[in-house]
Scaffold this active site. Structure first.
Site, PDB file in Angstrom:
ATOM      1  N   MET A  57      19.774 -58.593 -88.785  1.00 22.00           N
ATOM      2  CA  MET A  57      21.019 -58.659 -88.023  1.00 22.00           C
ATOM      3  C   MET A  57      21.692 -57.287 -87.900  1.00 22.00           C
ATOM      4  O   MET A  57      21.281 -56.321 -88.559  1.00 22.00           O
ATOM      5  CB  MET A  57      21.988 -59.646 -88.675  1.00 22.00           C
ATOM      6  CG  MET A  57      21.488 -61.081 -88.696  1.00 22.00           C
ATOM      7  SD  MET A  57      22.633 -62.222 -89.495  1.00 22.00           S
ATOM      8  CE  MET A  57      24.030 -62.200 -88.357  1.00 22.00           C
ATOM      9  N   HIS A  58      22.708 -57.215 -87.058  1.00 26.61           N
ATOM     10  CA  HIS A  58      23.673 -56.111 -86.978  1.00 26.61           C
ATOM     11  C   HIS A  58      23.155 -54.822 -86.347  1.00 26.61           C
ATOM     12  O   HIS A  58      23.944 -53.936 -86.037  1.00 26.61           O
ATOM     13  CB  HIS A  58      24.232 -55.756 -88.370  1.00 26.61           C
ATOM     14  CG  HIS A  58      24.651 -56.915 -89.203  1.00 26.61           C
ATOM     15  ND1 HIS A  58      25.581 -57.845 -88.771  1.00 26.61           N
ATOM     16  CD2 HIS A  58      24.280 -57.316 -90.448  1.00 26.61           C
ATOM     17  CE1 HIS A  58      25.771 -58.746 -89.720  1.00 26.61           C
ATOM     18  NE2 HIS A  58      24.985 -58.462 -90.739  1.00 26.61           N
ATOM     19  N   ASP A  60      18.598 -63.593 -89.180  1.00 24.90           N
ATOM     20  CA  ASP A  60      17.659 -63.956 -90.248  1.00 24.90           C
ATOM     21  C   ASP A  60      18.201 -64.999 -91.215  1.00 24.90           C
ATOM     22  O   ASP A  60      17.492 -65.948 -91.577  1.00 24.90           O
ATOM     23  CB  ASP A  60      17.159 -62.721 -91.004  1.00 24.90           C
ATOM     24  CG  ASP A  60      18.269 -61.809 -91.494  1.00 24.90           C
ATOM     25  OD1 ASP A  60      19.464 -62.162 -91.378  1.00 24.90           O
ATOM     26  OD2 ASP A  60      17.948 -60.716 -91.996  1.00 24.90           O
TER      27      ASP A  60
END
Length: 490
Positions: free
Chosen positions: A78-79, A237
């Site tokens: 992520m991110h 995830d």
């Protein structure tokens, strides 16, 4: 029919092939480089992700009837910030979730814009790993690249775009950007203004189980699969792993004892704690979830075993531990600083309570208990919102320890369910693909039919009572040490 789950991790992409009954046919993993151009920076080349994903797909499908492939979906790190120009070319290497260069931008967001406003706009506050501070970093430090941005994407969504030609994202992954209005499941106009971007630069939002399109003709030809294969939005995830462990619907919980540790609670209702100690994100099942993330979990035990006492016999060390709930040694597991619930990068690992009769086993026990107590810190925040949890799934490398599972069951006073198949985000991705293709009526339906509990560790009243007293002592240690952490990290 066959369904493919793609888990785009930080070190490798893991691909899983599942049939309609949930049987896992094959798993393939392909690695790619990770770059650290400066201390605290962490980057990857998105083209490496796609190259290795395609290589992995060819290997994954090499022995099956490819005409039976129906859908492909994703879980992923992520991110991360992926930026494309007007020709859909990658402008610069992706800034990853564990990149720490954005401390100035985080300080601006949390203390100038203000945490209250961020929480109002997005249900979360800023962390260096989130995407919005990365966007601001590019704007501030690389204005020539910022001016070229046509599309802003997340890592797994770049793969979905390369397969389908659609600029897409899902609600769970978008929740970790700090540009997304989690409660209303849409982009935040206020955060777009703060970051200096337009909605046209952001991807179209889908639920995790929704089809975004089908594979491009050239992709279908290269992989020798039907052009009708659906590309499904997928999930971040942690949300994808939650699908894979059956942590969907209202009031379900999963604890992950990996390098980091998470406690993940699914909820039908949106909720935010007053201090934003937990992440409040949209979930892949169409609802919401709360998540506490501690930066060091099973890695604490690995550090203690490998680096300090110098052994690989983890199980052997735990055999000497026989007095649960009676240990006078405490361990604060903040070896990498801490995220949830303290959000303190200066926090440090701390032993306290040793005496001349403290044994090696006491110290080992303290490490295991310290991780469990720290997980409970996040669990207590969830309980303060009125969420009632009676049992949890458990996964990750640390979950292989019967002793650690017993400690967690009694520290948190939860029944701990062990599941049959633990394949994390890749399995969750395949399940989301199966839902989108109509194999299952909903994410909850898929989880109910495919996730099987094979063992349950139950708490015992006597041990719960002992650990309650220990936890009440443990939770006083961090506030006492916090001023010292600020001094020793200067």
């Amino acid at each position: 029919m066959y369904y493919i789950g793609v888990d785009l991790g930080t070190s490798a992409v893991k691909l899983l092939l599942m049939d309609g009954s949930g049987h896992i046919e094959k798993i393939v993993s392909k690695e790619y480089p990770l770059y650290f151009p400066q201390p605290g920076w962490s980057e990857q080349n998105p083209e490496d992700w796609y190259t290795q994903t395609m290589a992995g797909l060819k290997e994954l499908l090499s022995e099956c009837d490819r005409s039976q492939v129906a859908g492909i979906s994703f879980g992923g790190q992520m991110h991360g910030l992926v930026i494309l120009d007007k020709d859909d070319n990658v402008i610069r290497p992706a800034l990853l979730w564990n990149d720490g260069r954005t401390y100035e931008e985080c300080d601006y967001l949390n203390n100038v814009i203000g945490k209250d406003m961020l929480s109002k706009y997005t249900a979360n506050i800023s962390f260096t790993g989130f995407t919005a501070p990365k966007i601001l970093w590019v704007k501030n430090k690389e204005p020539e690249n910022f001016a070229k941005i046509e599309k802003i994407m997340l890592p797994k969504d770049y793969i979905a775009y390369k397969l389908s030609g659609v600029h897409c994202t899902d609600v769970s992954d978008a929740s970790g950007m700090l540009v997304f209005d989690v409660k209303n499941r849409c982009w935040s106009k206020e955060m777009m203004d703060i970051c200096g971007i337009k909605e046209s630069q952001l991807a179209k939002i889908y639920e995790s189980y929704e089809e975004v399109g089908t594979v491009l003709p050239e992709v279908a030809k290269e992989l020798d699969i039907p052009a009708s294969v659906k590309v499904v939005a997928g999930a971040g995830d942690n949300a994808a792993a939650a699908v894979g462990t059956g942590t969907v619907g209202d009031g379900m919980c999963n604890i992950s004892l990996g390098t980091s540790g998470t406690i993940f609670i699914s909820s039908e209702k949106f909720g935010v704690d007053e201090n934003n100690a937990l992440h409040a994100f949209a979930h892949a099942d169409g609802h919401y979830h709360l998540m506490g993330c501690m930066l060091s979990a099973a890695s604490c035990n690995k550090w203690w075993m490998d680096e300090i006492i110098g052994t690989t016999d983890y199980a052997g060390e735990q055999k000497a531990i026989d007095k649960l709930g009676e240990n006078h040694v405490y361990f604060l597991p903040y070896l990498m600083g801490e995220r949830s619930p303290h959000n303190n990068p200066n926090a440090r690992g701390t032993f306290i309570g040793m005496t001349m009769d403290t044994s090696r086993a006491d110290m080992t026990q303290a490490v295991l208990e310290g991780v469990a107590f720290a997980l409970r810190d996040s669990f207590e925040v969830a309980k303060s919102l009125g969420i009632r949890i009676e049992r949890t799934k458990i996964c990750g490398g640390g979950a292989k320890s019967p002793l650690w599972k017993k400690i967690i069951a009694n520290v948190l006073n939860l029944k701990v369910d062990v599941i049959e198949s633990e394949e994390g985000p890749a399995l969750g991705g395949a399940m989301l693909a199966a839902v989108a293709c109509g194999e299952y009526a909903s994410v909850e339906d898929a989880a109910a039919k495919l996730v099987k509990v094979i063992d349950t560790v139950e708490p015992t009243p006597e041990l719960v009572e002992k650990y309650e007293k220990r936890y009440q002592q443990f939770k006083e240690i961090y506030p006492a040490c916090k001023p010292l952490y600020d001094i020793i990290t200067k």
